[in-house]
Enzyme design. Structure first.
Site, PDB file in Angstrom:
ATOM      1  N   ASP A   6      -0.265  10.966   5.901  1.00 23.22           N
ATOM      2  CA  ASP A   6      -0.781  12.136   6.619  1.00 23.22           C
ATOM      3  C   ASP A   6       0.431  12.939   7.083  1.00 23.22           C
ATOM      4  O   ASP A   6       0.766  12.961   8.265  1.00 23.22           O
ATOM      5  CB  ASP A   6      -1.650  11.677   7.794  1.00 23.22           C
ATOM      6  N   MET A  25      -3.605   4.233  -0.105  1.00 19.83           N
ATOM      7  CA  MET A  25      -4.563   3.468   0.704  1.00 19.83           C
ATOM      8  C   MET A  25      -5.106   4.341   1.821  1.00 19.83           C
ATOM      9  O   MET A  25      -4.366   5.133   2.415  1.00 19.83           O
ATOM     10  CB  MET A  25      -3.887   2.236   1.290  1.00 19.83           C
ATOM     11  N   HIS A  28      -1.674   0.651   7.119  1.00 17.83           N
ATOM     12  CA  HIS A  28      -1.539   0.468   8.570  1.00 17.83           C
ATOM     13  C   HIS A  28      -0.581  -0.685   8.877  1.00 17.83           C
ATOM     14  O   HIS A  28       0.263  -0.592   9.771  1.00 17.83           O
ATOM     15  CB  HIS A  28      -2.891   0.111   9.199  1.00 17.83           C
ATOM     16  N   GLY A  78      -8.630   2.175  12.999  1.00 17.53           N
ATOM     17  CA  GLY A  78      -9.200   0.909  12.540  1.00 17.53           C
ATOM     18  C   GLY A  78      -9.494   0.891  11.056  1.00 17.53           C
ATOM     19  O   GLY A  78      -8.973   1.719  10.304  1.00 17.53           O
ATOM     20  N   ALA A  79     -10.342  -0.080  10.630  1.00 20.79           N
ATOM     21  CA  ALA A  79     -10.548  -0.357   9.204  1.00 20.79           C
ATOM     22  C   ALA A  79      -9.175  -0.531   8.552  1.00 20.79           C
ATOM     23  O   ALA A  79      -8.820   0.145   7.583  1.00 20.79           O
ATOM     24  CB  ALA A  79     -11.372   0.746   8.527  1.00 20.79           C
TER      25      ALA A  79
END
Ligand code: AMP
Length: 280
Positions: free
Chosen positions: A152, A186, A39, A33-34
């Site tokens: 990641d 980000m 994303h 989330g966030a």
């Protein structure tokens, strides 16, 4: 259209069953989330490849090393749902704890080798937490495809490995890192940076680019590394956990980019841990 928010496994299975029976491609984008544009780039990619797309939002306690970090992790569910509106995803899966870890849960998925370095060392247990939750999310959603960020990169490698090793039937797609205009990768954790720290944060990427340019020019990595560490400390980074040149395939360390290589960094800036990596 606001996508339906699904909170339980039976509801999720009822949603995906007809898709499976019709042999549809089900794309999953696992997140905590966030949501930000990083994303959302994964969601856009999933929409391109798949008939149905599920975004999952689960702040996974098993992949946090500190209670404090877990407690402070940003949670913005309503905003997240709004941001997903324009992508017309089929469902947002926001499982509550017991859907993932029911009473008596006692299984851990652990990937050897790839997790012996970098975040595997600095965040003990982190990748077991990631591997376990990702295995559950893939099987719960019946994902044929899953989308992860190169941001990641070690996690992407770990997840790709486990999907293959366990024959999960999910193809893992890696997607490029999305950055702010000033180069900062980000990250949901960027929300935790103070205004002053936010101004300093792009230095990490800048120093990595300088090292990459130096390597291309044939300069020795050890010299480039020493200069970058000094400058990062001067910029306010406190603990530089690693700034490594590694093989993009198996994450072994390299002295020079003699095969496909990446630079990997993790460093703390005023209480926030930033990670980044770039191809060299
Ligand atoms: P997180 O919510 O941080 O667990 O991240 C969920 C997914 O989004 C992971 O696959 C991340 O690698 C990916 N992601 C996070 N930040 C970025 C970014 N800046 N660019 C591309 N993907 C990202």
């Amino acid at each position: 259209m606001i996508a339906p928010i699904i909170r339980t496994l039976p509801e999720l299975r009822a949603t995906t069953k007809p898709w499976q029976l019709a042999d549809k491609r089900i794309g999953v984008v696992p997140t905590m989330g966030a949501l930000h544009d990083g994303h959302l780039s994964l969601v856009a990619e999933a929409k391109k490849h798949c008939d149905h797309v599920i975004v999952t939002i689960f702040v996974n306690p098993k992949q946090f090393n500190s209670e404090e970090d877990l407690k402070n992790y940003p949670r913005t569910e309503e905003d997240d749902a709004r941001k997903l509106e324009r992508f017309d995803v089929d469902a947002i899966y926001v499982p509550d704890g017991p859907q993932i870890y029911p009473d008596g849960f006692s299984t851990t998925v652990s990937v050897a080798g790839l997790t012996d370095v970098m975040d595997g060392v600095h965040r003990p247990g982190h990748f077991d937490g990631v591997a376990t939750v990702v295995t559950k999310l893939f099987t719960q959603t019946s994902a044929t495809d899953a989308f992860f960020g190169e941001k990641d990169f070690q996690q992407l490698q770990v997840v790709t490995r486990l999907a293959r090793d366990l024959d999960l039937g999910t193809t893992v797609h890696g997607c490029p890192t999305i950055r702010e205009i000033d180069g900062l990768a980000m990250s949901s954790r960027n929300l935790l940076l103070s205004d002053r720290a936010r101004v300093k944060a792009p230095a990490l990427f800048e120093e990595m680019e300088i090292i990459a340019a130096g390597l291309t020019a044939g300069d020795p990595f050890s010299d480039l590394h020493a200069v970058a560490v000094k400058r990062l400390k001067a910029a306010g980074f406190t603990d530089i956990e690693y700034l490594d040149l590694r093989s993009a395939d198996d994450l072994t360390t390299l002295d020079a980019p003699t095969r496909p290589a990446r630079l990997f960094a993790a460093a703390w800036l005023v209480g926030v841990r930033l990670i980044d990596n770039i191809a060299v």
